[in-house]
Design a protein around this motif. Structure first.
Motif, mmCIF file in Angstrom:
data_model
loop_
_atom_site.group_PDB
_atom_site.id
_atom_site.type_symbol
_atom_site.label_atom_id
_atom_site.label_comp_id
_atom_site.label_asym_id
_atom_site.label_seq_id
_atom_site.Cartn_x
_atom_site.Cartn_y
_atom_site.Cartn_z
ATOM 1 N N SER A 173 -7.804 -2.530 -0.777
ATOM 2 C CA SER A 173 -6.613 -1.950 -0.160
ATOM 3 C C SER A 173 -6.622 -2.211 1.340
ATOM 4 O O SER A 173 -7.681 -2.230 1.976
ATOM 5 C CB SER A 173 -6.575 -0.439 -0.409
ATOM 6 N N ASN A 190 -2.241 -3.886 -1.504
ATOM 7 C CA ASN A 190 -3.367 -3.669 -2.415
ATOM 8 C C ASN A 190 -3.515 -4.900 -3.306
ATOM 9 O O ASN A 190 -2.519 -5.504 -3.710
ATOM 10 C CB ASN A 190 -3.133 -2.454 -3.319
ATOM 11 N N PRO A 242 -13.752 1.109 -4.881
ATOM 12 C CA PRO A 242 -12.623 0.489 -4.172
ATOM 13 C C PRO A 242 -13.006 0.134 -2.736
ATOM 14 O O PRO A 242 -13.802 0.832 -2.097
ATOM 15 C CB PRO A 242 -11.549 1.577 -4.199
ATOM 16 N N PHE A 251 -10.760 -3.530 -6.624
ATOM 17 C CA PHE A 251 -9.555 -3.046 -5.957
ATOM 18 C C PHE A 251 -9.796 -3.102 -4.455
ATOM 19 O O PHE A 251 -10.751 -2.503 -3.944
ATOM 20 C CB PHE A 251 -9.235 -1.627 -6.394
ATOM 21 N N VAL A 265 -11.534 -0.307 1.003
ATOM 22 C CA VAL A 265 -10.402 0.011 1.876
ATOM 23 C C VAL A 265 -10.686 -0.606 3.241
ATOM 24 O O VAL A 265 -11.644 -0.228 3.921
ATOM 25 C CB VAL A 265 -10.186 1.532 1.999
ATOM 26 N N PRO A 306 2.786 1.740 -4.123
ATOM 27 C CA PRO A 306 1.882 1.171 -5.137
ATOM 28 C C PRO A 306 2.538 0.909 -6.487
ATOM 29 O O PRO A 306 2.014 0.133 -7.287
ATOM 30 C CB PRO A 306 0.781 2.231 -5.253
ATOM 31 N N THR A 333 0.822 -1.212 0.000
ATOM 32 C CA THR A 333 0.000 0.000 0.000
ATOM 33 C C THR A 333 0.855 1.261 0.000
ATOM 34 O O THR A 333 0.471 2.270 -0.573
ATOM 35 C CB THR A 333 -0.942 0.029 1.223
#
Length: 410
Positions: A90, A76, A116, A88, A118, A35, A32
């Motif tokens: 993360s 990620n 995304p 995606f 997270v 990247p 992370t």
């Protein structure tokens, strides 16, 4: 899988929203904080799985004592597959010497693009609101009343992802075992001794089943079972990384909870970290780890905090399961109705996961059935023995229920 110190492993399992594995998906893993440093393209196999075996992680000592060094590294994961939206994720956590499991579901690209994901930081690392104290045993007639006559392991937990009074928080329908695994992986570290992991899993399960048994939130007019807010409940994170050893402990003991004599309801076993937050009379997570280091068993750890008259109970009722465990392992030479039921369920699962192999549904546990069970165990993170033990029986039942319900709704 043997993993060296300061290196962890990540098994990434990609499925679509009909619970079919996505073969040939491209997966890229990157730290992370860096990247631009991306792994080589990994491609999922026929089971929708890839494994990244050597992901750098901090020294294991950081997760064995509280301190100022983050005990896990973060990664990620980017997934692309023809016909599906890009995903995606993360903040995937990697601990040294541990096998992480990241399940990712893809949606068809003709739908709305996926946002995304997270992942939140671990509760033992970041600061979260401390638990608001409640009675360990609820009143017999609380608002809304206790509506269950016995302790039942539910098929699904409805998680309100926020404070109870937050109307904007989303509700997630989560299989019970998946909920327990998620919470355990966010409340304790997978690097801890087995006895500490088991003690905390039992506390988490008892806490959860108390919420189920007392209909705590539904009795207050809400349409969910539990929240993800640490001031009220336990930390649950959407799409969190699961760790193999914690997963296997939960599969082994998911129907257990904590009791005291003459009390039907599961104990409301609150706990805290014991470092940032103190909680006299409750189990502390770091304290449980220290007691395990001293050689105490899981039940000895729990009795240290909750009293010598505490004991482990087991629910005989598990919702949503087609047939209960026979009470003994099924292996080569076994036969009868339970073998027939097992084979029928495996044969249906194999429609989604052909790598399980063909199964003759004849009620005889031969080599082909043992091979199919072993293949199933490898896919779904169980010890690959080819023997259908307690945890394998109920994992097969869980996956069978999942694939058949999805098929009914398609």
């Amino acid at each position: 899988m043997a993993i060296t110190n300061n290196v962890g492993s990540l098994k990434i399992h990609i499925t679509n929203n009909n619970f079919f594995p996505v073969q040939g998906a491209s997966v890229f893993v990157s730290p992370t904080g860096i990247p631009d440093v991306v792994s080589e393209e990994l491609v999922t196999d026929e089971n929708g799985i890839v494994i990244d075996e050597e992901l750098p992680a901090p020294d294991v000592a950081y997760s064995l004592e509280p301190g100022d060094n983050q005990p896990y590294s973060e990664y990620n994961v980017l997934v692309n597959a023809p016909g599906y939206n890009e995903r995606f994720v993360s903040g995937v956590q990697i601990f040294p010497g541990e096998n992480g499991i990241q399940n990712i579901e893809l949606t068809p690209e003709d739908g709305s693009p996926d946002s995304p994901t997270v992942l939140d930081a671990h509760t033992l690392w970041a600061e979260y609101p401390p638990k608001i104290a409640e009675d360990i045993i609820k009143p017999v007639n609380p608002s809304g009343g206790i509506v269950l006559s016995r302790v039942v392991v539910p098929e699904t937990i409805v998680v309100h992802d926020g404070a109870p009074t937050d109307p904007t928080a989303k509700d997630y329908y989560v299989p019970y075992k998946d909920y327990i695994k998620n919470v355990a992986c966010n409340e304790i570290y997978s690097t801890w001794p087995d006895a500490a992991i088991r003690a905390n899993v039992l506390a988490i399960q008892s806490f959860t089943l108390n919420r189920v048994y007392t209909e705590w939130y539904r009795g207050k007019g809400y349409d969910f079972t539990i929240t993800s807010n640490t001031a009220f409940d336990q930390k649950w994170v959407y799409n969190a990384t699961i760790f193999e050893n914690i997963s296997q402990v939960v599969d082994e003991m998911f129907a257990s909870y904590l009791s005291k004599p003459n009390v039907t309801q599961p104990l409301f076993t609150q706990y805290c970290d014991g470092r940032r937050v103190s909680c006299p009379g409750w189990m502390t997570q770091w304290g449980s780890k220290s007691l395990a280091d001293d050689g105490l068993t899981a039940i000895q750890i729990l009795r240290y905090y909750y009293g010598d008259n505490l004991y482990i109970n087991t629910s005989e009722t598990i919702s949503g399961i087609p047939s209960s465990y026979p009470g003994y392992d099924l292996t080569i030479g076994s036969s009868g109705d339970k073998v027939f039921q097992l084979q029928r369920q495996l044969a249906r699962i194999a429609l989604n996961y052909p790598a399980i192999g063909s199964i003759a549904v004849d009620g005889v546990y031969g080599q082909h059935t043992a091979d199919a069970v072993k293949n199933f165990q490898q896919i779904f993170n169980l010890p690959a023995t080819g023997v259908t033990d307690y945890k394998t029986w109920y994992k097969i039942s869980q996956i069978y229920v999942g694939v058949t319900k999805i098929a009914e709704n398609v």
